[in-house]
Design a protein around this motif. Sequence first.
Motif, PDB file in Angstrom:
ATOM      1  N   LYS A 325       0.815  -1.211   0.000  1.00 55.16           N
ATOM      2  CA  LYS A 325       0.000   0.000   0.000  1.00 55.16           C
ATOM      3  C   LYS A 325       0.852   1.266   0.000  1.00 55.16           C
ATOM      4  O   LYS A 325       0.355   2.345  -0.330  1.00 55.16           O
ATOM      5  N   GLY A 326       2.108   1.135   0.376  1.00 56.16           N
ATOM      6  CA  GLY A 326       2.982   2.301   0.419  1.00 56.16           C
ATOM      7  C   GLY A 326       2.666   3.229   1.570  1.00 56.16           C
ATOM      8  O   GLY A 326       2.574   4.449   1.386  1.00 56.16           O
ATOM      9  N   ILE A 327       2.519   2.660   2.772  1.00 54.32           N
ATOM     10  CA  ILE A 327       2.236   3.453   3.967  1.00 54.32           C
ATOM     11  C   ILE A 327       3.008   2.874   5.145  1.00 54.32           C
ATOM     12  O   ILE A 327       3.490   1.739   5.104  1.00 54.32           O
ATOM     13  N   ILE A 328       3.108   3.667   6.209  1.00 53.41           N
ATOM     14  CA  ILE A 328       3.599   3.176   7.495  1.00 53.41           C
ATOM     15  C   ILE A 328       2.515   3.411   8.538  1.00 53.41           C
ATOM     16  O   ILE A 328       1.792   4.404   8.479  1.00 53.41           O
ATOM     17  N   ILE A 329       2.388   2.475   9.486  1.00 56.31           N
ATOM     18  CA  ILE A 329       1.361   2.550  10.517  1.00 56.31           C
ATOM     19  C   ILE A 329       2.045   2.467  11.876  1.00 56.31           C
ATOM     20  O   ILE A 329       2.778   1.501  12.150  1.00 56.31           O
ATOM     21  N   MET A 330       1.826   3.460  12.721  1.00 57.76           N
ATOM     22  CA  MET A 330       2.492   3.489  14.020  1.00 57.76           C
ATOM     23  C   MET A 330       2.089   2.290  14.866  1.00 57.76           C
ATOM     24  O   MET A 330       0.923   1.903  14.909  1.00 57.76           O
ATOM     25  N   LYS A 331       3.082   1.696  15.546  1.00 54.13           N
ATOM     26  CA  LYS A 331       2.875   0.491  16.348  1.00 54.13           C
ATOM     27  C   LYS A 331       3.215   0.792  17.802  1.00 54.13           C
ATOM     28  O   LYS A 331       4.354   1.119  18.137  1.00 54.13           O
ATOM     29  N   GLY A 332       2.225   0.711  18.674  1.00 52.36           N
ATOM     30  CA  GLY A 332       2.460   0.923  20.091  1.00 52.36           C
ATOM     31  C   GLY A 332       2.722   2.374  20.445  1.00 52.36           C
ATOM     32  O   GLY A 332       2.603   3.282  19.623  1.00 52.36           O
ATOM     33  N   LYS A 333       3.125   2.571  21.692  1.00 47.71           N
ATOM     34  CA  LYS A 333       3.394   3.914  22.188  1.00 47.71           C
ATOM     35  C   LYS A 333       4.856   4.294  21.945  1.00 47.71           C
ATOM     36  O   LYS A 333       5.721   3.420  21.882  1.00 47.71           O
ATOM     37  N   PRO A 334       5.136   5.583  21.844  1.00 52.17           N
ATOM     38  CA  PRO A 334       6.538   6.013  21.728  1.00 52.17           C
ATOM     39  C   PRO A 334       7.338   5.590  22.957  1.00 52.17           C
ATOM     40  O   PRO A 334       6.827   5.572  24.079  1.00 52.17           O
ATOM     41  N   VAL A 335       8.598   5.228  22.737  1.00 50.46           N
ATOM     42  CA  VAL A 335       9.520   4.912  23.824  1.00 50.46           C
ATOM     43  C   VAL A 335      10.250   6.188  24.202  1.00 50.46           C
ATOM     44  O   VAL A 335      10.817   6.869  23.340  1.00 50.46           O
ATOM     45  N   ASN A 336      10.250   6.524  25.475  1.00 46.98           N
ATOM     46  CA  ASN A 336      10.853   7.773  25.940  1.00 46.98           C
ATOM     47  C   ASN A 336      12.353   7.607  26.176  1.00 46.98           C
ATOM     48  O   ASN A 336      12.779   6.768  26.968  1.00 46.98           O
ATOM     49  N   VAL A 337      13.138   8.407  25.463  1.00 46.46           N
ATOM     50  CA  VAL A 337      14.588   8.468  25.639  1.00 46.46           C
ATOM     51  C   VAL A 337      14.985   9.931  25.525  1.00 46.46           C
ATOM     52  O   VAL A 337      14.642  10.597  24.540  1.00 46.46           O
ATOM     53  N   LYS A 338      15.729  10.434  26.496  1.00 45.42           N
ATOM     54  CA  LYS A 338      16.124  11.840  26.482  1.00 45.42           C
ATOM     55  C   LYS A 338      17.135  12.101  25.364  1.00 45.42           C
ATOM     56  O   LYS A 338      18.203  11.513  25.318  1.00 45.42           O
ATOM     57  N   MET A 339      16.760  12.970  24.420  1.00 46.88           N
ATOM     58  CA  MET A 339      17.611  13.430  23.323  1.00 46.88           C
ATOM     59  C   MET A 339      18.356  12.283  22.625  1.00 46.88           C
ATOM     60  O   MET A 339      19.592  12.269  22.553  1.00 46.88           O
ATOM     61  N   PRO A 340      17.628  11.318  22.060  1.00 51.69           N
ATOM     62  CA  PRO A 340      18.303  10.195  21.385  1.00 51.69           C
ATOM     63  C   PRO A 340      18.946  10.629  20.072  1.00 51.69           C
ATOM     64  O   PRO A 340      18.431  11.483  19.356  1.00 51.69           O
TER      65      PRO A 340
END
Length: 352
Positions: A325-340
């Motif tokens: 389909k040519g798309i990306i779908i977000m999976k789960g919640k963002p992982v928090n990392v300070k200034m990665p």
Amino acid sequence: MSRKYAAYAGAYTGSGEDAIHIFDVDVEEGILTKRGSVPSQNATYLHHSSDGKFLYAAANEGLVAFAVKENGDLEELNRIGLDGMRGSYITVDKSGRYMAVAGFHDGKVTLVRVLEDGWLGGVLDGVYHKALGTVGERNFHPRVSCVQMTPDDKYICAVDNGIDQIKIYKITKSDKLALVDIVRFKRESGPREICFSPDGRFAYVLCSLMNCIVVFSYDGSGDVPVFEKLQTVVVSSKDTDELHDVSFSLCVSEDGKHVFASTAGEDTVSMFDVDQETGLLTKRFALPISGEYPKDITLYPGGKMLACVNNESNTITSFTVDYEKGIIIMKGKPVNVKMPNCLLIAELPSDN
């Protein structure tokens, strides 16, 4: 035996904070679960050995070597300085004996000995790139943003974001860097990173200031390397050179069928289909990454999932890639990392 993976995120840190974060990885689901961290200051880039037994970090200290344990934890081996500012990118040759380090802040390429037990030896050589203009002119001051071995392991490609060149070096018998060629780019295009196709026939160079990928054929069979320009494609969604947008990271899928790039400013990831015969790219999408300043992107093993390192929103976001389909779908919640800054997903060694 099922393969096991760990992920390592390098980050900018304050005094006393750990800069390398360790995660367990669910490859199928694209889930990162933090398990610990190790001390370092401002880990800019991470690289692992070809056998997966060692991990190397470019940081304020210079370089740090770690042994990778069977569960993914890291045990520090040693640290060495680089006779200058901290490195910004690392590559190691296939023999595992030589490491090249890019210096973004001092415009230097440094050659380092790697010992058989994974420890870092001394600095063998260092070459400063020369400015094209005054030091005050930001875009004409040397800034080596990436170093990469060519697929045949003959040469080191040193991408200079400041002087719009890729300088090609070989390692001499006396362990020195010898310049053999220069690939020049349009003025103020800002080449930032180079990746090669899995078969070694093509090179993809991300130009940050022009927001484009320049495609080259590569031939290292002769006495000198040959890079032939084939194509230029725009990375951002606007198909224009927007001044506030800066392309930042580039990766190629394991099968060589797709190239991905990230763009800060509009905060998107784009995907291109690769013509397997010609190496030419066709853009499929440029979509938001639910974060700010996508400084690094990487595919999970198997290529079904994509991770995006968002420096200014302090997160790592993961997406399912739907190639049809040519798309990306977000999976789960963002992982928090300070200034990665960067993310490395590596298969764990099974015989440590």
